[in-house]
Write a protein that holds these residues in place. Structure first.
Motif, PDB file in Angstrom:
ATOM      1  N   ASP A   1       0.834  -1.201   0.000  1.00 43.52           N
ATOM      2  CA  ASP A   1       0.000   0.000   0.000  1.00 43.52           C
ATOM      3  C   ASP A   1       0.871   1.254   0.000  1.00 43.52           C
ATOM      4  OD1 ASP A   1      -2.313  -1.548   0.105  1.00 43.52           O
ATOM      5  OD2 ASP A   1      -2.259  -1.632   2.299  1.00 43.52           O
ATOM      6  N   VAL A   2       1.901   1.221   0.825  1.00 39.93           N
ATOM      7  CA  VAL A   2       2.804   2.372   0.915  1.00 39.93           C
ATOM      8  C   VAL A   2       3.478   2.625  -0.425  1.00 39.93           C
ATOM      9  CG1 VAL A   2       4.887   3.281   2.007  1.00 39.93           C
ATOM     10  CG2 VAL A   2       3.185   2.060   3.381  1.00 39.93           C
ATOM     11  N   SER A   3       3.882   1.564  -1.081  1.00 41.98           N
ATOM     12  CA  SER A   3       4.550   1.711  -2.381  1.00 41.98           C
ATOM     13  C   SER A   3       3.604   2.258  -3.441  1.00 41.98           C
ATOM     14  CB  SER A   3       5.111   0.361  -2.836  1.00 41.98           C
ATOM     15  OG  SER A   3       4.061  -0.584  -3.022  1.00 41.98           O
ATOM     16  N   THR A   4       2.298   2.213  -3.167  1.00 44.94           N
ATOM     17  CA  THR A   4       1.314   2.790  -4.089  1.00 44.94           C
ATOM     18  C   THR A   4       1.099   4.269  -3.797  1.00 44.94           C
ATOM     19  OG1 THR A   4       0.166   0.661  -4.246  1.00 44.94           O
ATOM     20  CG2 THR A   4      -1.054   2.621  -4.950  1.00 44.94           C
ATOM     21  N   TYR A   5       1.079   4.612  -2.506  1.00 44.58           N
ATOM     22  CA  TYR A   5       0.811   5.999  -2.121  1.00 44.58           C
ATOM     23  C   TYR A   5       1.960   6.939  -2.486  1.00 44.58           C
ATOM     24  CZ  TYR A   5      -2.742   3.693   0.762  1.00 44.58           C
ATOM     25  OH  TYR A   5      -3.792   2.927   1.199  1.00 44.58           O
ATOM     26  N   VAL A   6       3.171   6.493  -2.275  1.00 46.69           N
ATOM     27  CA  VAL A   6       4.335   7.359  -2.497  1.00 46.69           C
ATOM     28  C   VAL A   6       4.423   7.848  -3.944  1.00 46.69           C
ATOM     29  CG1 VAL A   6       6.855   7.463  -2.481  1.00 46.69           C
ATOM     30  CG2 VAL A   6       5.640   6.425  -0.557  1.00 46.69           C
ATOM     31  N   PRO A   7       4.256   6.983  -4.953  1.00 46.16           N
ATOM     32  CA  PRO A   7       4.289   7.482  -6.337  1.00 46.16           C
ATOM     33  C   PRO A   7       3.210   8.525  -6.625  1.00 46.16           C
ATOM     34  CG  PRO A   7       4.563   5.111  -6.322  1.00 46.16           C
ATOM     35  CD  PRO A   7       4.204   5.504  -4.924  1.00 46.16           C
ATOM     36  N   HIS A   8       2.043   8.378  -5.984  1.00 40.18           N
ATOM     37  CA  HIS A   8       0.984   9.370  -6.174  1.00 40.18           C
ATOM     38  C   HIS A   8       1.419  10.736  -5.635  1.00 40.18           C
ATOM     39  CE1 HIS A   8      -2.283   7.063  -7.895  1.00 40.18           C
ATOM     40  NE2 HIS A   8      -2.095   6.097  -7.012  1.00 40.18           N
ATOM     41  N   LEU A   9       2.056  10.723  -4.479  1.00 39.10           N
ATOM     42  CA  LEU A   9       2.540  11.976  -3.908  1.00 39.10           C
ATOM     43  C   LEU A   9       3.680  12.552  -4.752  1.00 39.10           C
ATOM     44  CD1 LEU A   9       2.486  11.152  -0.085  1.00 39.10           C
ATOM     45  CD2 LEU A   9       0.974  12.696  -1.323  1.00 39.10           C
ATOM     46  N   ASN A  10       4.509  11.672  -5.287  1.00 43.29           N
ATOM     47  CA  ASN A  10       5.576  12.136  -6.186  1.00 43.29           C
ATOM     48  C   ASN A  10       4.995  12.813  -7.424  1.00 43.29           C
ATOM     49  OD1 ASN A  10       7.846  11.355  -4.714  1.00 43.29           O
ATOM     50  ND2 ASN A  10       7.790   9.265  -5.512  1.00 43.29           N
ATOM     51  N   ALA A  11       3.942  12.204  -7.971  1.00 48.68           N
ATOM     52  CA  ALA A  11       3.301  12.766  -9.161  1.00 48.68           C
ATOM     53  C   ALA A  11       2.650  14.108  -8.845  1.00 48.68           C
ATOM     54  CB  ALA A  11       2.259  11.783  -9.702  1.00 48.68           C
ATOM     55  N   LEU A  12       2.010  14.192  -7.671  1.00 49.65           N
ATOM     56  CA  LEU A  12       1.381  15.448  -7.255  1.00 49.65           C
ATOM     57  C   LEU A  12       2.427  16.548  -7.110  1.00 49.65           C
ATOM     58  CD1 LEU A  12      -1.116  17.009  -6.214  1.00 49.65           C
ATOM     59  CD2 LEU A  12      -0.575  16.148  -3.922  1.00 49.65           C
ATOM     60  N   TYR A  13       3.536  16.204  -6.491  1.00 48.87           N
ATOM     61  CA  TYR A  13       4.623  17.170  -6.294  1.00 48.87           C
ATOM     62  C   TYR A  13       5.168  17.649  -7.643  1.00 48.87           C
ATOM     63  CZ  TYR A  13       8.821  19.235  -4.226  1.00 48.87           C
ATOM     64  OH  TYR A  13       9.801  20.112  -3.830  1.00 48.87           O
ATOM     65  N   SER A  14       5.397  16.719  -8.544  1.00 48.63           N
ATOM     66  CA  SER A  14       5.954  17.062  -9.857  1.00 48.63           C
ATOM     67  C   SER A  14       4.987  17.909 -10.674  1.00 48.63           C
ATOM     68  CB  SER A  14       6.303  15.784 -10.633  1.00 48.63           C
ATOM     69  OG  SER A  14       7.276  15.034  -9.951  1.00 48.63           O
ATOM     70  N   ASP A  15       3.691  17.572 -10.602  1.00 49.04           N
ATOM     71  CA  ASP A  15       2.686  18.327 -11.351  1.00 49.04           C
ATOM     72  C   ASP A  15       2.631  19.778 -10.881  1.00 49.04           C
ATOM     73  OD1 ASP A  15       2.056  16.141 -12.854  1.00 49.04           O
ATOM     74  OD2 ASP A  15       0.246  15.609 -11.732  1.00 49.04           O
ATOM     75  N   PHE A  16       2.630  19.970  -9.571  1.00 49.33           N
ATOM     76  CA  PHE A  16       2.588  21.332  -9.034  1.00 49.33           C
ATOM     77  C   PHE A  16       3.872  22.087  -9.352  1.00 49.33           C
ATOM     78  CE2 PHE A  16      -1.298  20.622  -6.838  1.00 49.33           C
ATOM     79  CZ  PHE A  16      -1.741  21.869  -6.408  1.00 49.33           C
ATOM     80  N   GLU A  17       4.987  21.399  -9.232  1.00 47.19           N
ATOM     81  CA  GLU A  17       6.278  22.041  -9.451  1.00 47.19           C
ATOM     82  C   GLU A  17       6.430  22.505 -10.895  1.00 47.19           C
ATOM     83  OE1 GLU A  17      10.645  21.181  -7.600  1.00 47.19           O
ATOM     84  OE2 GLU A  17       9.755  19.578  -8.807  1.00 47.19           O
ATOM     85  N   SER A  18       5.963  21.686 -11.838  1.00 48.32           N
ATOM     86  CA  SER A  18       6.067  22.059 -13.251  1.00 48.32           C
ATOM     87  C   SER A  18       4.965  23.032 -13.657  1.00 48.32           C
ATOM     88  CB  SER A  18       6.005  20.810 -14.133  1.00 48.32           C
ATOM     89  OG  SER A  18       4.785  20.104 -13.924  1.00 48.32           O
TER      90      SER A  18
END
Length: 203
Positions: free
Chosen positions: A54-71
């Motif tokens: 479950d954790v390995s699923t949540y972390v990529p989502h947060l990574n994607a959210l961070y990258s989307d906002f940053e770009s």
């Protein structure tokens, strides 16, 4: 939360950068905490037993959210804000000689210093600042007047929807000023308006 913070007519580029930077910092913290099994940021998850999958699923989502906002907000997040706009009365190093001169004059203006207690935005938006400190104003206004959100546009569309109904779809709301009256927060001086439109008795 971020969406609500990016609403309102007092928003400027400086506040927007602060809000977005704080949000990205929180996302980064959440990602780090989830990676080590700490779910205090997510009350529902903290009450359940999460597996490593479950954790390995949540972390990529947060990574994607961070990258989307940053770009998506790269232009605002990388924006360089002169420190003297937020704190014009501090010890600030400035290489531009003309800006140095006006900052020196500003620092000795005790009348303006009193107004600074209302915040940097109200301070720079005083009527006499653009005239007295034109160089500083031409730089500061780009950060204060530019509206970085679609909030006002959405407010305008909502006002048009409320004014123009099926029975009033031919109103000339722009030329008549109806839309402007709906959106403004200025309070009309009714007494003055009535004086100008008093009926004059015939002689």
């Amino acid at each position: 939360m971020v969406n609500l913070q990016l609403q309102g007519d007092s928003l400027n580029l400086i506040k927007t950068k602060s809000i977005l930077s704080a949000f990205l910092a929180r996302v980064k913290l959440m990602k780090q905490n989830i990676g080590r099994g700490e779910f205090s940021h997510f009350p529902n998850l903290s009450q359940t037993s999460c597996q490593e999958d479950d954790v390995s699923t949540y972390v990529p989502h947060l990574n994607a959210l961070y990258s989307d906002f940053e770009s998506g907000f790269e232009d605002i997040l990388t924006m360089v804000i002169p420190p003297w706009i937020i704190s014009p009365y501090g010890d600030i190093e400035e290489t531009n000689v003309i800006i140095q001169e006006e900052l020196t004059e500003l620092n000795t203006n005790e009348e303006l210093m009193v107004q600074f207690k209302n915040g940097y935005q109200q301070f720079w938006l005083q009527n006499n600042v653009p005239v007295t400190y034109s160089v500083l104003w031409n730089i500061a206004r780009k950060f204060l007047i530019s509206f970085p959100s679609s909030y006002l546009v959405e407010t305008g569309f909502s006002a048009v929807t409320n004014i123009l109904t099926k029975k009033r779809n031919r109103l000339h709301i722009i030329s008549r000023g109806d839309l402007r009256l709906t959106l403004t927060k200025l309070t009309p001086n009714f007494d003055n308006l009535l004086l100008k439109h008093q009926v004059h008795p015939s002689h």
